[in-house]
Design a protein around this motif. Structure first.
Motif, PDB file in Angstrom:
ATOM      1  N   GLU A   1       0.825  -1.203   0.000  1.00 50.53           N
ATOM      2  CA  GLU A   1       0.000   0.000   0.000  1.00 50.53           C
ATOM      3  C   GLU A   1       0.867   1.265   0.000  1.00 50.53           C
ATOM      4  OE1 GLU A   1      -2.432  -0.367   3.411  1.00 50.53           O
ATOM      5  OE2 GLU A   1      -3.401  -2.165   2.674  1.00 50.53           O
ATOM      6  N   ILE A   2       2.076   1.213   0.483  1.00 47.96           N
ATOM      7  CA  ILE A   2       2.960   2.374   0.560  1.00 47.96           C
ATOM      8  C   ILE A   2       3.637   2.654  -0.785  1.00 47.96           C
ATOM      9  CG2 ILE A   2       5.045   3.288   1.650  1.00 47.96           C
ATOM     10  CD1 ILE A   2       4.284   1.806   4.145  1.00 47.96           C
ATOM     11  N   PHE A   3       3.904   1.608  -1.564  1.00 47.77           N
ATOM     12  CA  PHE A   3       4.609   1.782  -2.829  1.00 47.77           C
ATOM     13  C   PHE A   3       3.888   2.744  -3.782  1.00 47.77           C
ATOM     14  CE2 PHE A   3       5.621   0.458  -7.184  1.00 47.77           C
ATOM     15  CZ  PHE A   3       6.971   0.754  -7.176  1.00 47.77           C
ATOM     16  N   PRO A   4       2.585   2.625  -4.032  1.00 51.12           N
ATOM     17  CA  PRO A   4       1.921   3.590  -4.928  1.00 51.12           C
ATOM     18  C   PRO A   4       1.981   5.023  -4.389  1.00 51.12           C
ATOM     19  CG  PRO A   4       0.517   1.689  -4.612  1.00 51.12           C
ATOM     20  CD  PRO A   4       1.670   1.545  -3.669  1.00 51.12           C
ATOM     21  N   LEU A   5       1.927   5.162  -3.082  1.00 47.17           N
ATOM     22  CA  LEU A   5       1.990   6.486  -2.488  1.00 47.17           C
ATOM     23  C   LEU A   5       3.367   7.119  -2.713  1.00 47.17           C
ATOM     24  CD1 LEU A   5       0.432   8.548  -0.845  1.00 47.17           C
ATOM     25  CD2 LEU A   5       1.292   7.451   1.210  1.00 47.17           C
ATOM     26  N   ILE A   6       4.426   6.341  -2.546  1.00 51.40           N
ATOM     27  CA  ILE A   6       5.789   6.835  -2.802  1.00 51.40           C
ATOM     28  C   ILE A   6       5.963   7.146  -4.288  1.00 51.40           C
ATOM     29  CG2 ILE A   6       8.237   6.209  -2.787  1.00 51.40           C
ATOM     30  CD1 ILE A   6       7.647   4.587  -0.251  1.00 51.40           C
ATOM     31  N   TYR A   7       5.448   6.254  -5.109  1.00 50.29           N
ATOM     32  CA  TYR A   7       5.545   6.449  -6.554  1.00 50.29           C
ATOM     33  C   TYR A   7       4.857   7.754  -6.972  1.00 50.29           C
ATOM     34  CZ  TYR A   7       4.879   5.563 -11.533  1.00 50.29           C
ATOM     35  OH  TYR A   7       4.875   5.669 -12.897  1.00 50.29           O
ATOM     36  N   LEU A   8       3.653   7.999  -6.492  1.00 47.55           N
ATOM     37  CA  LEU A   8       2.929   9.225  -6.816  1.00 47.55           C
ATOM     38  C   LEU A   8       3.639  10.467  -6.268  1.00 47.55           C
ATOM     39  CD1 LEU A   8      -0.782   8.125  -6.334  1.00 47.55           C
ATOM     40  CD2 LEU A   8       0.391   8.654  -8.465  1.00 47.55           C
TER      41      LEU A   8
ATOM     42  N   VAL B   1       6.913  10.842  -5.855  1.00 50.65           N
ATOM     43  CA  VAL B   1       8.069  11.076  -6.716  1.00 50.65           C
ATOM     44  C   VAL B   1       7.629  11.709  -8.037  1.00 50.65           C
ATOM     45  CG1 VAL B   1       9.892   9.933  -8.057  1.00 50.65           C
ATOM     46  CG2 VAL B   1       9.511   9.293  -5.679  1.00 50.65           C
ATOM     47  N   ILE B   2       6.554  11.197  -8.630  1.00 50.62           N
ATOM     48  CA  ILE B   2       6.030  11.758  -9.883  1.00 50.62           C
ATOM     49  C   ILE B   2       5.598  13.204  -9.671  1.00 50.62           C
ATOM     50  CG2 ILE B   2       4.146  11.598 -11.564  1.00 50.62           C
ATOM     51  CD1 ILE B   2       6.284   9.490 -11.955  1.00 50.62           C
TER      52      ILE B   2
ATOM     53  N   PHE C   1       6.718  15.311  -7.401  1.00 54.30           N
ATOM     54  CA  PHE C   1       7.929  16.108  -7.207  1.00 54.30           C
ATOM     55  C   PHE C   1       8.601  16.415  -8.543  1.00 54.30           C
ATOM     56  CE2 PHE C   1      12.515  16.402  -6.334  1.00 54.30           C
ATOM     57  CZ  PHE C   1      12.500  17.530  -5.537  1.00 54.30           C
ATOM     58  N   LEU C   2       8.716  15.430  -9.419  1.00 56.41           N
ATOM     59  CA  LEU C   2       9.314  15.645 -10.740  1.00 56.41           C
ATOM     60  C   LEU C   2       8.476  16.612 -11.573  1.00 56.41           C
ATOM     61  CD1 LEU C   2      10.489  12.023 -11.616  1.00 56.41           C
ATOM     62  CD2 LEU C   2      11.905  13.971 -10.946  1.00 56.41           C
ATOM     63  N   PHE C   3       7.163  16.519 -11.456  1.00 56.03           N
ATOM     64  CA  PHE C   3       6.285  17.440 -12.165  1.00 56.03           C
ATOM     65  C   PHE C   3       6.497  18.868 -11.670  1.00 56.03           C
ATOM     66  CE2 PHE C   3       2.271  19.787 -12.414  1.00 56.03           C
ATOM     67  CZ  PHE C   3       2.110  19.806 -13.788  1.00 56.03           C
ATOM     68  N   LEU C   4       6.660  19.083 -10.372  1.00 52.99           N
ATOM     69  CA  LEU C   4       6.897  20.412  -9.828  1.00 52.99           C
ATOM     70  C   LEU C   4       8.214  20.994 -10.335  1.00 52.99           C
ATOM     71  CD1 LEU C   4       5.663  20.026  -6.145  1.00 52.99           C
ATOM     72  CD2 LEU C   4       4.625  21.387  -7.965  1.00 52.99           C
ATOM     73  N   ILE C   5       9.239  20.178 -10.400  1.00 52.82           N
ATOM     74  CA  ILE C   5      10.533  20.634 -10.925  1.00 52.82           C
ATOM     75  C   ILE C   5      10.397  21.033 -12.393  1.00 52.82           C
ATOM     76  CG2 ILE C   5      12.876  19.903 -11.526  1.00 52.82           C
ATOM     77  CD1 ILE C   5      12.850  18.215  -8.973  1.00 52.82           C
ATOM     78  N   PHE C   6       9.704  20.206 -13.167  1.00 53.38           N
ATOM     79  CA  PHE C   6       9.485  20.509 -14.580  1.00 53.38           C
ATOM     80  C   PHE C   6       8.693  21.811 -14.734  1.00 53.38           C
ATOM     81  CE2 PHE C   6       6.686  20.083 -18.316  1.00 53.38           C
ATOM     82  CZ  PHE C   6       7.647  20.100 -19.302  1.00 53.38           C
TER      83      PHE C   6
END
Length: 147
Positions: free
Chosen positions: A3-10, A12-13, A15-20
């Protein structure tokens, strides 16, 4: 754990979107400001150039026109500056004539180019740069005639 893996994945995505988005916004703001300054520089009339020439920063403004490839505008400001030579020393005036010659060279007007160099040399006979430029130009003309 699963259950934690999708939350971490989202996360990270996201965070990368904010940088972009940050870099994209920064680039857009840069292009907007460059466009605004270019629009300002393209608005020109006689009163604009006269007020610029009377400004202490007229030389710097002409350099901005030159860097934006607005050569005719830079030439006009230099000409207005040369109408009021009391604000500049002989060395500065000779440099302005030198740069005016370079601008005329870029515009393809050889006669005005050489005239500017000679006028600069008349004002400051010790100018080694103007002496070298004139000598080089005269040598190129003689080479062209003999070829």
């Amino acid at each position: 754990m699963t259950e934690i893996f999708p939350l971490i994945y989202l996360s990270v995505i996201n965070f990368l979107f904010l940088i972009f988005a940050y870099f994209l916004t920064r680039q857009c703001l840069f292009l907007y400001s460059a466009n605004q300054s270019s629009q300002f520089l393209k608005k020109k009339d006689a009163s604009t150039f006269e007020s610029i020439a009377q400004n202490k920063n007229a030389y710097e403004i002409s350099q901005i026109y030159w860097s934006k490839s607005l050569y005719l505008s830079a030439v006009e400001i230099f000409q207005f500056i040369l109408l009021q030579p009391k604000n500049y020393s002989n060395e500065q005036l000779a440099r302005i004539y030198h740069q005016l010659g370079l601008l005329y060279s870029l515009l393809g007007d050889d006669q005005k180019e050489m005239n500017s160099y000679y006028l600069g040399l008349d004002i400051n006979p010790q100018s080694e740069i103007l002496k070298q430029v004139i000598e080089m130009k005269e040598n190129n003309k003689t080479l062209t005639i003999y070829e």
